[in-house]
Motif scaffolding. Structure first.
Motif, PDB file in Angstrom:
ATOM      1  N   SER A   1      45.857  10.416 -51.203  1.00 16.97           N
ATOM      2  CA  SER A   1      46.343   9.935 -49.920  1.00 16.97           C
ATOM      3  C   SER A   1      47.746  10.234 -50.267  1.00 16.97           C
ATOM      4  N   ALA A   2      48.797  10.442 -49.460  1.00 20.04           N
ATOM      5  CA  ALA A   2      50.126  11.161 -49.907  1.00 20.04           C
ATOM      6  C   ALA A   2      50.829   9.221 -49.886  1.00 20.04           C
ATOM      7  N   GLY A   3      49.800   8.486 -49.186  1.00 13.66           N
ATOM      8  CA  GLY A   3      51.197   7.229 -49.139  1.00 13.66           C
ATOM      9  C   GLY A   3      50.505   6.583 -47.544  1.00 13.66           C
ATOM     10  N   SER A   4      50.822   5.182 -47.595  1.00 11.56           N
ATOM     11  CA  SER A   4      50.546   4.400 -46.554  1.00 11.56           C
ATOM     12  C   SER A   4      50.837   5.279 -45.078  1.00 11.56           C
ATOM     13  N   GLY A   5      50.269   5.137 -43.808  1.00  8.82           N
ATOM     14  CA  GLY A   5      50.514   5.239 -42.916  1.00  8.82           C
ATOM     15  C   GLY A   5      50.478   6.358 -42.337  1.00  8.82           C
ATOM     16  N   THR A   6      50.273   7.673 -43.749  1.00  7.96           N
ATOM     17  CA  THR A   6      51.030   9.049 -43.675  1.00  7.96           C
ATOM     18  C   THR A   6      48.386   9.813 -43.293  1.00  7.96           C
ATOM     19  N   TYR A   7      48.858  10.871 -43.015  1.00 10.97           N
ATOM     20  CA  TYR A   7      47.668  12.013 -42.293  1.00 10.97           C
ATOM     21  C   TYR A   7      46.452  11.299 -43.429  1.00 10.97           C
ATOM     22  N   TYR A   8      46.712  11.374 -44.666  1.00 13.32           N
ATOM     23  CA  TYR A   8      45.361  11.029 -44.821  1.00 13.32           C
ATOM     24  C   TYR A   8      45.126  10.104 -46.003  1.00 13.32           C
ATOM     25  N   SER A   9      46.476   8.715 -45.377  1.00 15.72           N
ATOM     26  CA  SER A   9      45.471   7.081 -46.032  1.00 15.72           C
ATOM     27  C   SER A   9      44.620   6.926 -44.885  1.00 15.72           C
ATOM     28  N   ASP A  10      44.692   7.793 -44.308  1.00 17.73           N
ATOM     29  CA  ASP A  10      43.618   6.851 -43.034  1.00 17.73           C
ATOM     30  C   ASP A  10      41.926   6.933 -43.333  1.00 17.73           C
ATOM     31  N   SER A  11      41.150   6.162 -43.512  1.00 18.45           N
ATOM     32  CA  SER A  11      39.625   6.268 -43.345  1.00 18.45           C
ATOM     33  C   SER A  11      39.076   7.564 -43.567  1.00 18.45           C
ATOM     34  N   ILE A  12      39.311   7.505 -42.318  1.00 16.97           N
ATOM     35  CA  ILE A  12      38.933   8.925 -41.220  1.00 16.97           C
ATOM     36  C   ILE A  12      38.642  10.183 -41.992  1.00 16.97           C
ATOM     37  N   PHE A  13      39.435  10.121 -42.711  1.00 13.62           N
ATOM     38  CA  PHE A  13      39.826  11.569 -43.103  1.00 13.62           C
ATOM     39  C   PHE A  13      39.363  11.147 -44.522  1.00 13.62           C
ATOM     40  N   PHE A  14      38.019  10.585 -44.914  1.00 15.27           N
ATOM     41  CA  PHE A  14      37.517  10.404 -45.598  1.00 15.27           C
ATOM     42  C   PHE A  14      35.578  10.747 -45.537  1.00 15.27           C
ATOM     43  N   LEU A  15      35.969  11.278 -44.002  1.00 19.32           N
ATOM     44  CA  LEU A  15      34.289  10.756 -43.403  1.00 19.32           C
ATOM     45  C   LEU A  15      33.710  11.731 -43.864  1.00 19.32           C
ATOM     46  N   SER A  16      33.420  13.241 -44.793  1.00 20.19           N
ATOM     47  CA  SER A  16      32.741  13.821 -45.255  1.00 20.19           C
ATOM     48  C   SER A  16      32.267  13.493 -46.169  1.00 20.19           C
ATOM     49  N   VAL A  17      33.020  12.515 -47.238  1.00 11.39           N
ATOM     50  CA  VAL A  17      32.202  12.087 -48.693  1.00 11.39           C
ATOM     51  C   VAL A  17      31.144  10.595 -48.224  1.00 11.39           C
ATOM     52  N   ALA A  18      31.705  10.334 -47.067  1.00 15.63           N
ATOM     53  CA  ALA A  18      30.503   9.466 -46.738  1.00 15.63           C
ATOM     54  C   ALA A  18      29.839   9.110 -45.661  1.00 15.63           C
TER      55      ALA A  18
END
Length: 374
Positions: free
Chosen positions: A174-191
């Motif tokens: 993730s890019a860092g706290s509060g950034t676009y990819y720091s949210d768990s939802i953007f790891f949805l495909s992984v799980a």
């Protein structure tokens, strides 16, 4: 990269404990949700099974290929085609709304399904974006020549479900706290295999900055080409992104293929188009071991990896260690257009990554790159 579940049109669901049934009329007056208990499942309200009413019927418009082809497809039996996309913060982004409309319009324009097929569109969204997305789909699906459903998944509920699974990897990818990819939802495909109902065995996740030039049904046929042991279908990254990210590992291992361009190198992956064989992911002991925090930590240390592209980074790192888990899609299924790295230090090798021969099936306008007009 770009930017589960309650249903519009129908739903299938189980509660955690006691049996229940619920029917709601939603804003479009076509929503129905049915939740029934079953099997001691531990899905949250965001991932309860959807007890479906039948998909919306096809409108009887003439289909290309003639009546004989349609009759033959009906006789062969249909297939449930699950397609998932994220649609968040749309109320603040006219550009995102325009991309979504263009992507969906091209998908539906080229979509030619067999008589028994049904397209299940999963929309991961929230708040005002939900209403915008449903309105967009309502308009575009009006008159569709195939059976279809739309299922809405709430981002906040999914994030809560995903966080315990992907928390450890977020700090690495993730890019860092509060950034676009720091949210768990953007790891949805992984799980995804741990979130989706077990009766969904395959699903395709796509970004919204796409333009379809061929029948989406053909992409689902790629599942049949997975080699033994593969659980995910994904195209290679078409820029030297990971040549850059793996710089330290490459310096320490000058003969490595890591970060090298195709066809012989390992350039990493781009997750704009993802084929997830959920059943294979559930059954793969290796894949599920790779989700463990200690294993993620060990691999990031080995490769000196620190990324910012969410699931794409995870799949890329895992692919360096275990390429057998992946079916590599042809570049024409995810023809990325971004050229950012050409002007940022890699002009001498850029074309080795960027070249793609063959008729494009899906354009990917990543990093806001314009997509060619028809």
């Amino acid at each position: 990269m770009a930017a589960m579940g309650r249903g519009w049109g129908w739903g299938r669901g189980w509660a955690r404990s006691q049996p229940c049934a619920l029917a709601l009329a939603a804003a479009l007056a076509v929503c129905a949700f049915y939740y029934l208990c079953g099997g001691g499942e531990t899905f949250s309200s965001a991932t309860r099974r959807l007890r479906a009413t039948p998909p919306a019927p096809a409108h009887h418009h003439p289909q290309r290929g003639g009546g004989e082809a349609a009759a033959a497809a009906e006789a062969e039996g249909g297939r449930d085609l699950h397609l998932l996309m994220m649609f968040t913060k749309a109320e603040r982004s006219p550009a995102l709304r325009a991309k979504a409309q263009a992507a969906l319009r091209s998908l539906l324009r080229h979509g030619r399904l067999s008589g028994g097929d049904a397209l299940h569109l999963h929309l991961v969204t929230e708040g005002a974006s939900r209403d915008i997305g449903l309105g967009l789909l309502r308009d575009l699906l009006r008159g569709a020549a195939f059976r279809h459903q739309v299922i809405v998944h709430d981002v906040n509920e999914l994030t809560e479900e995903l966080f315990p699974i992907v928390e450890a990897m977020q700090k690495h990818f993730s890019a860092g706290s509060g950034t676009y990819y720091s949210d768990s939802i953007f790891f949805l495909s992984v799980a995804m295999h741990r979130i989706m109902p077990r009766e969904i065995t395959q699903i395709i996740q796509v970004d919204l900055d796409l333009k379809y030039k061929t029948n989406i049904r053909d992409l689902f046929d790629e599942f049949d080409n997975f080699p033994e042991g593969a659980v995910i279908g994904i195209a290679r990254e078409m820029q030297p992104v990971y040549r850059h990210t793996f710089w330290q590992y490459r310096r320490e291992n000058p003969q490595t293929k890591v970060g090298e361009p195709p066809p012989d190198g390992l350039p990493g992956f781009n997750s704009g188009v993802l084929l997830l064989n959920l059943e294979a992911m559930r059954q793969s002991k290796l894949y599920n071991q790779l989700l463990e925090p200690t294993v993620v930590q060990k691999l990031t240390e080995k490769y000196h990896f620190k990324g910012h592209l969410g699931d794409q980074d995870f799949f890329t790192m895992v692919g360096m260690e275990h390429p057998e888990l992946f079916h590599v899609l042809d570049c024409t299924w995810n023809r990325q257009l971004c050229t950012w790295w050409k002007d940022h230090g890699y002009s001498d090798v850029f074309n080795q990554y960027f070249q793609c021969e063959g008729e494009v099936k899906i354009y990917h306008g990543n990093c806001n790159t314009p997509i060619p007009e028809d």
